[in-house]
Design an enzyme around this catalytic site. Structure first.
Site, PDB file in Angstrom:
ATOM      1  N   GLU A  71      -6.634   4.910   7.987  1.00 11.24           N
ATOM      2  CA  GLU A  71      -6.396   6.331   7.646  1.00 11.24           C
ATOM      3  C   GLU A  71      -7.634   6.944   7.002  1.00 11.24           C
ATOM      4  O   GLU A  71      -7.939   8.111   7.208  1.00 11.24           O
ATOM      5  CB  GLU A  71      -5.154   6.451   6.741  1.00 11.24           C
ATOM      6  CG  GLU A  71      -3.882   6.250   7.552  1.00 11.24           C
ATOM      7  CD  GLU A  71      -2.707   5.676   6.776  1.00 11.24           C
ATOM      8  OE1 GLU A  71      -2.723   5.701   5.527  1.00 11.24           O
ATOM      9  OE2 GLU A  71      -1.770   5.180   7.431  1.00 11.24           O
ATOM     10  N   SER A 117       3.532  -2.000  10.407  1.00  7.95           N
ATOM     11  CA  SER A 117       4.978  -2.072  10.625  1.00  7.95           C
ATOM     12  C   SER A 117       5.583  -3.438  10.281  1.00  7.95           C
ATOM     13  O   SER A 117       6.464  -3.934  10.999  1.00  7.95           O
ATOM     14  CB  SER A 117       5.336  -1.658  12.057  1.00  7.95           C
ATOM     15  OG  SER A 117       4.970  -0.309  12.267  1.00  7.95           O
ATOM     16  N   GLY A 127       2.927  -1.008   4.259  1.00  8.17           N
ATOM     17  CA  GLY A 127       3.089   0.368   3.810  1.00  8.17           C
ATOM     18  C   GLY A 127       4.560   0.688   3.569  1.00  8.17           C
ATOM     19  O   GLY A 127       5.112   0.390   2.515  1.00  8.17           O
ATOM     20  N   GLY A 128       5.199   1.256   4.589  1.00  6.64           N
ATOM     21  CA  GLY A 128       6.564   1.773   4.466  1.00  6.64           C
ATOM     22  C   GLY A 128       7.562   0.825   3.806  1.00  6.64           C
ATOM     23  O   GLY A 128       8.306   1.231   2.905  1.00  6.64           O
ATOM     24  N   GLU A 138      -5.374  -4.747  10.868  1.00  5.50           N
ATOM     25  CA  GLU A 138      -4.377  -3.686  10.997  1.00  5.50           C
ATOM     26  C   GLU A 138      -4.602  -2.910  12.297  1.00  5.50           C
ATOM     27  O   GLU A 138      -5.400  -1.958  12.324  1.00  5.50           O
ATOM     28  CB  GLU A 138      -4.472  -2.718   9.816  1.00  5.50           C
ATOM     29  CG  GLU A 138      -4.116  -3.347   8.480  1.00  5.50           C
ATOM     30  CD  GLU A 138      -3.449  -2.336   7.562  1.00  5.50           C
ATOM     31  OE1 GLU A 138      -2.377  -2.641   7.043  1.00  5.50           O
ATOM     32  OE2 GLU A 138      -3.989  -1.232   7.393  1.00  5.50           O
ATOM     33  N   ASN A 170       0.872  -1.178   0.000  1.00  9.63           N
ATOM     34  CA  ASN A 170       0.000   0.000   0.000  1.00  9.63           C
ATOM     35  C   ASN A 170       0.910   1.229   0.000  1.00  9.63           C
ATOM     36  O   ASN A 170       1.517   1.547   1.011  1.00  9.63           O
ATOM     37  CB  ASN A 170      -0.882  -0.042   1.259  1.00  9.63           C
ATOM     38  CG  ASN A 170      -1.686   1.232   1.446  1.00  9.63           C
ATOM     39  OD1 ASN A 170      -1.799   2.046   0.533  1.00  9.63           O
ATOM     40  ND2 ASN A 170      -2.227   1.406   2.642  1.00  9.63           N
ATOM     41  N   TRP A 171       0.992   1.885  -1.149  1.00 11.12           N
ATOM     42  CA  TRP A 171       1.936   3.007  -1.253  1.00 11.12           C
ATOM     43  C   TRP A 171       1.396   4.298  -0.656  1.00 11.12           C
ATOM     44  O   TRP A 171       2.115   5.289  -0.587  1.00 11.12           O
ATOM     45  CB  TRP A 171       2.294   3.234  -2.729  1.00 11.12           C
ATOM     46  CG  TRP A 171       3.195   2.175  -3.271  1.00 11.12           C
ATOM     47  CD1 TRP A 171       3.715   1.107  -2.599  1.00 11.12           C
ATOM     48  CD2 TRP A 171       3.691   2.091  -4.611  1.00 11.12           C
ATOM     49  NE1 TRP A 171       4.499   0.357  -3.433  1.00 11.12           N
ATOM     50  CE2 TRP A 171       4.501   0.935  -4.679  1.00 11.12           C
ATOM     51  CE3 TRP A 171       3.528   2.867  -5.755  1.00 11.12           C
ATOM     52  CZ2 TRP A 171       5.150   0.550  -5.842  1.00 11.12           C
ATOM     53  CZ3 TRP A 171       4.173   2.478  -6.916  1.00 11.12           C
ATOM     54  CH2 TRP A 171       4.984   1.327  -6.960  1.00 11.12           C
ATOM     55  N   LYS A 172       0.120   4.305  -0.289  1.00 11.14           N
ATOM     56  CA  LYS A 172      -0.476   5.524   0.285  1.00 11.14           C
ATOM     57  C   LYS A 172      -0.215   6.700  -0.664  1.00 11.14           C
ATOM     58  O   LYS A 172      -0.193   6.507  -1.873  1.00 11.14           O
ATOM     59  CB  LYS A 172       0.057   5.763   1.704  1.00 11.14           C
ATOM     60  CG  LYS A 172      -0.048   4.495   2.559  1.00 11.14           C
ATOM     61  CD  LYS A 172       0.181   4.711   4.015  1.00 11.14           C
ATOM     62  CE  LYS A 172       0.036   3.381   4.746  1.00 11.14           C
ATOM     63  NZ  LYS A 172       0.123   3.501   6.183  1.00 11.14           N
ATOM     64  N   HIS A 231      -9.439   1.387   5.102  1.00 12.27           N
ATOM     65  CA  HIS A 231      -8.151   1.565   5.781  1.00 12.27           C
ATOM     66  C   HIS A 231      -8.336   2.543   6.953  1.00 12.27           C
ATOM     67  O   HIS A 231      -9.108   3.496   6.847  1.00 12.27           O
ATOM     68  CB  HIS A 231      -7.106   2.101   4.801  1.00 12.27           C
ATOM     69  CG  HIS A 231      -5.724   2.072   5.356  1.00 12.27           C
ATOM     70  ND1 HIS A 231      -5.260   3.026   6.236  1.00 12.27           N
ATOM     71  CD2 HIS A 231      -4.712   1.185   5.199  1.00 12.27           C
ATOM     72  CE1 HIS A 231      -4.024   2.730   6.579  1.00 12.27           C
ATOM     73  NE2 HIS A 231      -3.653   1.610   5.963  1.00 12.27           N
ATOM     74  N   GLY A 287       2.633   2.333  10.723  1.00 10.94           N
ATOM     75  CA  GLY A 287       3.606   3.409  10.530  1.00 10.94           C
ATOM     76  C   GLY A 287       4.358   3.798  11.786  1.00 10.94           C
ATOM     77  O   GLY A 287       5.009   4.844  11.829  1.00 10.94           O
TER      78      GLY A 287
HETATM   79  P1  PGA Z   1       2.995   0.339   7.568  1.00  7.68           P
HETATM   80  O1  PGA Z   1       1.526   0.595   6.963  1.00  7.68           O
HETATM   81  O2  PGA Z   1       3.495  -0.966   6.998  1.00  7.68           O
HETATM   82  O3  PGA Z   1       3.821   1.521   7.086  1.00  7.68           O
HETATM   83  O4  PGA Z   1       2.850   0.291   9.040  1.00  7.68           O
HETATM   84  C1  PGA Z   1       0.614  -0.455   6.830  1.00  7.68           C
HETATM   85  C2  PGA Z   1      -0.694   0.034   6.282  1.00  7.68           C
HETATM   86  O5  PGA Z   1      -1.097   1.156   6.616  1.00  7.68           O
HETATM   87  O6  PGA Z   1      -1.358  -0.672   5.518  1.00  7.68           O
END
Ligand code: PGA
Length: 260
Positions: free
Chosen positions: A99, A215, A236-237, A169, A9-11, A97, A175
């Site tokens: 966010e 994470s 994500g990251g 999640e 997930n590149w956001k 998600h 993050g």
């Molecule tokens: P993260 O994000 O791996 O950077 O913690 C995961 C996500 O939000 O799907």
């Protein structure tokens, strides 16, 4: 065993040209196709077309979107529909998600409509659910997960639920560099599978893929996937860099090919 799924997930990261360059390099460096694992990248909407053009039809990497609206078309300024995503080669769409829930006020009723629209158009929804730190600390994690799952899938047929992938999640792990432990993730996945069995059936619950997200790194992925409760990861990251994506892919492919 359920086929593992790794979703990047590149956001809100990477321009269309940066994304295309990444996808080109990743395609060259991913380990050979493994039957036990699927890979998905979910770039921003603006990069879907450039990434789609880079991925060949037989590519082991599939395309996903990070959100969508539930109507097919119309006066919905700023929104993107399922047919638009399909047309750009998307197979998956991330929905709900945290966010989107916390920053954009998204709630279960709209998430439910989005899941319905995705399924109608042959997109595979990845439904994200998870508890906050306060909810974990006050012991309500199981209730929160069960409620989010029920609300998002209420009124769905068993067949429809069978088309959904769930991503656990925990909000406190996203993050933050503070992943859930494998034990915490496994316990949550068991709760989710119980809720799926109650909402649909035991057979559907045991066939549904449940991913862990929060994470995930090249260092902790092996431990997380050592449990047969954890069917992959939403990352994500660590998926923003080719190097760490390739390392994670190699670890998952090895784990699944020896039947861990
Ligand atoms: P993260 O994000 O791996 O950077 O913690 C995961 C996500 O939000 O799907």
């Amino acid at each position: 065993m359920r086929t593992a799924l790794i979703v990047g997930n590149w956001k809100m990261n990477k321009t269309a040209s940066e994304a295309a360059a990444f996808a080109r390099e990743l395609s060259q460096r991913l380990p050979g196709t493994s039957t036990g694992v699927e890979f998905v990248i979910a770039p921003p909407f603006t990069a879907l077309e450039s990434v789609h053009r880079v991925l060949s039809p037989g590519s082991p990497i599939q395309l996903g979107a990070q959100d969508m609206f539930w109507e097919d078309h119309g006066a919905y300024t700023g929104e993107v529909s399922a047919p638009m995503l399909k047309d750009l080669g998307c197979r998956y769409v991330i929905l709900g998600h945290s966010e989107r829930r916390t920053l954009f006020g998204e709630q279960s009723d709209s998430i439910q409509k989005k899941i319905r629209a995705a399924l109608k158009h042959g997109l595979r929804p990845i439904l994200c659910i998870g508890e906050s730190l306060a909810q974990r600390d006050n012991g309500s994690t199981d209730d929160v997960l069960t409620q989010q799952l029920r609300e998002s899938l209420s009124g769905f047929t068993g067949d429809a639920i069978a088309g959904v992938t769930v991503a656990y999640e925990p909000i406190w792990a996203i993050g933050t560099g503070k992943s859930a432990t494998t034990e915490q993730a496994v316990a949550a996945h068991r709760t989710i599978r119980r809720a799926l069995a109650a909402t649909a059936s035991a057979a559907i619950a045991s066939g549904t893929r449940i991913l862990y997200g929060g994470s995930v790194t090249p260092q902790n992925i092996e431990s997380l996937l050592s449990s047969d409760q954890i069917d992959g990861a939403l990352i994500g990251g660590a998926c923003l860099h080719v190097e760490s994506f390739v390392t994670i892919a190699a670890v998952v492919s090895a784990a699944r090919s020896i039947g861990v």
